[in-house]
Structures are given as C-alpha cells and as structure tokens.
Design a protein around this motif. Structure first.
Motif, PDB file in Angstrom:
ATOM      1  N   ASP A  79       0.939  -1.344   0.143  1.00  0.00           N
ATOM      2  CA  ASP A  79      -0.099   0.066  -0.006  1.00  0.00           C
ATOM      3  C   ASP A  79       0.960   1.266   0.085  1.00  0.00           C
ATOM      4  O   ASP A  79       1.638   1.642   1.056  1.00  0.00           O
ATOM      5  CB  ASP A  79      -0.886  -0.065   1.453  1.00  0.00           C
ATOM      6  CG  ASP A  79      -1.580   1.118   1.101  1.00  0.00           C
ATOM      7  OD1 ASP A  79      -1.939   2.038   0.140  1.00  0.00           O
ATOM      8  OD2 ASP A  79      -2.778   1.318   2.347  1.00  0.00           O
ATOM      9  N   LEU A  81       0.135   4.415   0.174  1.00  0.00           N
ATOM     10  CA  LEU A  81      -0.483   5.722   0.567  1.00  0.00           C
ATOM     11  C   LEU A  81      -0.331   6.750   0.286  1.00  0.00           C
ATOM     12  O   LEU A  81       0.983   7.209   0.406  1.00  0.00           O
ATOM     13  CB  LEU A  81      -0.871   5.418   1.925  1.00  0.00           C
ATOM     14  CG  LEU A  81      -2.175   6.298   2.540  1.00  0.00           C
ATOM     15  CD1 LEU A  81      -3.507   6.219   1.738  1.00  0.00           C
ATOM     16  CD2 LEU A  81      -2.232   6.433   4.021  1.00  0.00           C
ATOM     17  N   GLU A  84      -0.323   7.140  -6.560  1.00  0.00           N
ATOM     18  CA  GLU A  84      -1.332   6.536  -7.420  1.00  0.00           C
ATOM     19  C   GLU A  84      -0.435   6.206  -8.827  1.00  0.00           C
ATOM     20  O   GLU A  84       0.184   6.916  -9.264  1.00  0.00           O
ATOM     21  CB  GLU A  84      -2.367   7.675  -8.080  1.00  0.00           C
ATOM     22  CG  GLU A  84      -3.485   7.072  -8.703  1.00  0.00           C
ATOM     23  CD  GLU A  84      -4.279   6.048  -8.174  1.00  0.00           C
ATOM     24  OE1 GLU A  84      -4.545   5.060  -8.937  1.00  0.00           O
ATOM     25  OE2 GLU A  84      -4.329   5.961  -6.831  1.00  0.00           O
ATOM     26  N   ARG A  86      -1.976   3.454  -6.341  1.00  0.00           N
ATOM     27  CA  ARG A  86      -1.655   3.294  -4.832  1.00  0.00           C
ATOM     28  C   ARG A  86      -1.214   1.819  -4.409  1.00  0.00           C
ATOM     29  O   ARG A  86      -0.263   1.807  -3.690  1.00  0.00           O
ATOM     30  CB  ARG A  86      -2.952   3.492  -3.980  1.00  0.00           C
ATOM     31  CG  ARG A  86      -2.877   3.073  -2.437  1.00  0.00           C
ATOM     32  CD  ARG A  86      -4.275   3.502  -1.767  1.00  0.00           C
ATOM     33  NE  ARG A  86      -4.186   2.938  -0.328  1.00  0.00           N
ATOM     34  CZ  ARG A  86      -5.054   3.310   0.601  1.00  0.00           C
ATOM     35  NH1 ARG A  86      -6.361   3.908   0.177  1.00  0.00           N
ATOM     36  NH2 ARG A  86      -4.932   3.116   1.879  1.00  0.00           N
ATOM     37  N   PHE A  87      -1.542   0.745  -5.064  1.00  0.00           N
ATOM     38  CA  PHE A  87      -1.102  -0.604  -4.670  1.00  0.00           C
ATOM     39  C   PHE A  87      -0.232  -1.243  -5.725  1.00  0.00           C
ATOM     40  O   PHE A  87      -0.227  -0.878  -6.825  1.00  0.00           O
ATOM     41  CB  PHE A  87      -2.614  -1.357  -4.369  1.00  0.00           C
ATOM     42  CG  PHE A  87      -3.263  -0.900  -3.632  1.00  0.00           C
ATOM     43  CD1 PHE A  87      -3.147  -0.847  -2.223  1.00  0.00           C
ATOM     44  CD2 PHE A  87      -4.585  -0.696  -3.825  1.00  0.00           C
ATOM     45  CE1 PHE A  87      -4.141  -0.520  -1.405  1.00  0.00           C
ATOM     46  CE2 PHE A  87      -5.659   0.158  -3.132  1.00  0.00           C
ATOM     47  CZ  PHE A  87      -5.196   0.001  -1.627  1.00  0.00           C
ATOM     48  N   SER A 109      -4.490   0.638  -9.537  1.00  0.00           N
ATOM     49  CA  SER A 109      -5.034   1.728  -8.944  1.00  0.00           C
ATOM     50  C   SER A 109      -6.108   1.653  -7.849  1.00  0.00           C
ATOM     51  O   SER A 109      -6.964   0.428  -7.644  1.00  0.00           O
ATOM     52  CB  SER A 109      -5.562   2.592 -10.087  1.00  0.00           C
ATOM     53  OG  SER A 109      -6.945   1.932 -10.543  1.00  0.00           O
ATOM     54  N   GLU A 110      -6.058   2.563  -7.102  1.00  0.00           N
ATOM     55  CA  GLU A 110      -7.396   2.589  -6.022  1.00  0.00           C
ATOM     56  C   GLU A 110      -8.677   2.487  -6.533  1.00  0.00           C
ATOM     57  O   GLU A 110      -9.582   1.686  -5.988  1.00  0.00           O
ATOM     58  CB  GLU A 110      -7.242   3.578  -4.938  1.00  0.00           C
ATOM     59  CG  GLU A 110      -8.140   3.688  -3.936  1.00  0.00           C
ATOM     60  CD  GLU A 110      -7.860   4.712  -2.828  1.00  0.00           C
ATOM     61  OE1 GLU A 110      -8.287   4.382  -1.748  1.00  0.00           O
ATOM     62  OE2 GLU A 110      -6.988   5.561  -2.942  1.00  0.00           O
ATOM     63  N   GLU A 111      -8.869   3.089  -7.551  1.00  0.00           N
ATOM     64  CA  GLU A 111     -10.272   3.047  -8.179  1.00  0.00           C
ATOM     65  C   GLU A 111     -10.442   1.687  -8.884  1.00  0.00           C
ATOM     66  O   GLU A 111     -11.564   1.170  -8.670  1.00  0.00           O
ATOM     67  CB  GLU A 111     -10.310   4.082  -9.386  1.00  0.00           C
ATOM     68  CG  GLU A 111     -11.325   4.222 -10.286  1.00  0.00           C
ATOM     69  CD  GLU A 111     -11.557   5.260 -11.393  1.00  0.00           C
ATOM     70  OE1 GLU A 111     -12.535   5.283 -12.041  1.00  0.00           O
ATOM     71  OE2 GLU A 111     -10.427   5.660 -11.702  1.00  0.00           O
ATOM     72  N   CYS A 113      -8.650  -1.211  -8.054  1.00  0.00           N
ATOM     73  CA  CYS A 113      -8.414  -2.295  -7.052  1.00  0.00           C
ATOM     74  C   CYS A 113      -8.917  -3.665  -7.223  1.00  0.00           C
ATOM     75  O   CYS A 113      -9.454  -4.441  -6.702  1.00  0.00           O
ATOM     76  CB  CYS A 113      -9.250  -1.602  -5.983  1.00  0.00           C
ATOM     77  SG  CYS A 113      -8.687  -2.089  -4.401  1.00  0.00           S
ATOM     78  N   ILE A 138      -7.748  -5.748  -2.466  1.00  0.00           N
ATOM     79  CA  ILE A 138      -7.720  -5.905  -3.725  1.00  0.00           C
ATOM     80  C   ILE A 138      -8.537  -7.109  -4.270  1.00  0.00           C
ATOM     81  O   ILE A 138      -8.193  -8.333  -3.769  1.00  0.00           O
ATOM     82  CB  ILE A 138      -6.261  -5.890  -4.057  1.00  0.00           C
ATOM     83  CG1 ILE A 138      -5.404  -4.821  -3.543  1.00  0.00           C
ATOM     84  CG2 ILE A 138      -5.987  -6.526  -5.514  1.00  0.00           C
ATOM     85  CD1 ILE A 138      -3.947  -4.980  -3.929  1.00  0.00           C
ATOM     86  N   ARG A 161      -4.162  -1.972   5.291  1.00  0.00           N
ATOM     87  CA  ARG A 161      -4.045  -0.872   4.505  1.00  0.00           C
ATOM     88  C   ARG A 161      -3.325   0.334   5.426  1.00  0.00           C
ATOM     89  O   ARG A 161      -3.685   0.213   6.648  1.00  0.00           O
ATOM     90  CB  ARG A 161      -5.373  -0.055   3.949  1.00  0.00           C
ATOM     91  CG  ARG A 161      -5.964  -1.025   2.906  1.00  0.00           C
ATOM     92  CD  ARG A 161      -7.260  -0.237   2.306  1.00  0.00           C
ATOM     93  NE  ARG A 161      -7.546  -0.929   1.034  1.00  0.00           N
ATOM     94  CZ  ARG A 161      -8.597  -0.799   0.191  1.00  0.00           C
ATOM     95  NH1 ARG A 161      -9.256   0.465   0.593  1.00  0.00           N
ATOM     96  NH2 ARG A 161      -8.914  -1.296  -0.853  1.00  0.00           N
TER      97      ARG A 161
END
Length: 211
Positions: A79, A81, A84, A86-87, A109-111, A113, A138, A161
């Motif tokens: 993560d 944080l 972007e 993010r993961f 991406s966090e979007e 995921c 995820i 997270r």
C-alpha cells in the motif's frame, strides 16, 4: 557471508531443443515479451520484472510453460498510500528445474483495485489471493472462491492498509458457537461474544451466568 549466484542449470527450449541456462532464459523472456516488460531490476542475483496488470496472465503462462517457473512461492501486496497507483501486487516465482527466482510486480489503482487471478495457472495462488483480498481489499477477477480468509464475512475494513489505525476500529462480531471436546469427554460450547468475560467454555446444556 558472501553471496554467490546459484549454480546454473540448463533447460531445453524451442523447436530444436537448444539448451539454455536460467539467466539466458530470463533474457529471452525480456526479448520475447518486449514492451510488456516495463522495467527490469537485477539485485543479489534475483530478477524483478514490472509489468502491466492486463499482461499478467500472458506473462505468467509464458513463465510457467516456457521457462519452467512451476512454483509460485508467494503473492504479497504493498500500500503506497498517497501515491497513484496506490497498490502493488508482487509475485514470487521459482523454477525447480533451473533453481532460479523471478519476481513480477504490477501496480493497481485504488479506483480499479482488482487484478486477474492466477489460481488456475498456479493453484497455490488461491489462498494467497484470498488473503490479499481480505487484508488489503484488492479483488482478483475470476477467482473461484474469493472469500475472506482471516476476518469474518461482513467485516468492513482492510487491516493492512496504511490508513487503518494500529489500535483497530470497532466493528460488530457475528454471534458464533464453537464446539470442542473436554478432557472428561463432554462437548463444550463457547460463545465468543458472550463468554469472553467469563473466560471459560460452557458444557453443552449449561446456561451462561446472567443469561
């Protein structure tokens, strides 16, 4: 202790069955996959390839079928944080035939995921992917049984997270009964939500104090 590269073993590859060493096969992977390899890092005799999520399955199948990476050691997640994507998802591969490691990394991406499963390519990915889903949130597309593996169904948080506090967050624990056999042969029932303060299980048929 001095680090030495692993002893090179040969592998027969291609129509003419040309023998190649592990490092030579890794170079061939870079050449054959071309732009699918975003970056390559060599560190302490280990190779790391960064790839795009949409290329994961193609690269994974090629590594297993053509380069003899028959063992998926682990899958982990990172993560980052505040950044972007993010993961990151990291795959640790090993070839029993060639005695070499290969690490695959990809950004998520966090979007979005989510990333495709590789559990049908390496069966050991099954529980690794479930743990990442449980702890990091995820998802793995087309996973055959994507359920939480450590926390209970309905738990609303993802504890690994970086925005999850170290002291945890309050949540409702479902009512459960745990049955186990006592030393005298009787079955005992433990209600975690009820018996936690009493610090002892109840024998079957026994009524909880105050309930």
């Amino acid at each position: 202790m001095e680090l030495r590269p692993p002893k090179e073993r040969s592998h027969e590859s291609g129509p003419g069955k040309t023998k190649m060493t592990g490092p030579e096969l890794l170079k061939s992977l870079s050449r054959l996959l071309g732009l699918k390899i975003q970056s390559r890092i060599e560190f302490r005799h280990e190779t790391t390839f960064t790839i795009q999520p949409q290329d994961l399955r193609e690269v994974a199948k090629f590594g297993r079928d053509e380069l003899s990476f028959d063992y998926l050691i682990d899958i982990s997640s990172v993560d980052n944080l505040g950044e972007e994507p993010r993961f990151e998802v990291v795959y640790e591969l090993y070839s029993m035939t060639l005695a070499i490691h290969l690490r695959l990394k990809l950004a998520v991406s966090e979007e979005v995921c989510a990333v495709d499963t590789v559990s049908d390519i390496w069966p050991t990915a099954d529980w690794h992917e479930r743990e990442i889903y449980d702890m990091m949130g995820i998802r793995f597309n087309n996973h055959p049984d994507l359920r939480r593996i450590l926390m209970w169904d309905g738990y609303p948080f993802f504890p690994l997270r970086k925005d999850f506090p170290l002291e945890g967050l309050p949540s409702e624990m479902p009512e459960r009964r745990v049955y186990f056999r006592c030393s005298d042969g009787r079955w005992a029932i433990c209600h975690p939500a009820v018996d936690r303060d009493g610090k002892r299980p109840r024998a079957a048929g026994e009524t909880a104090r105050g309930h």
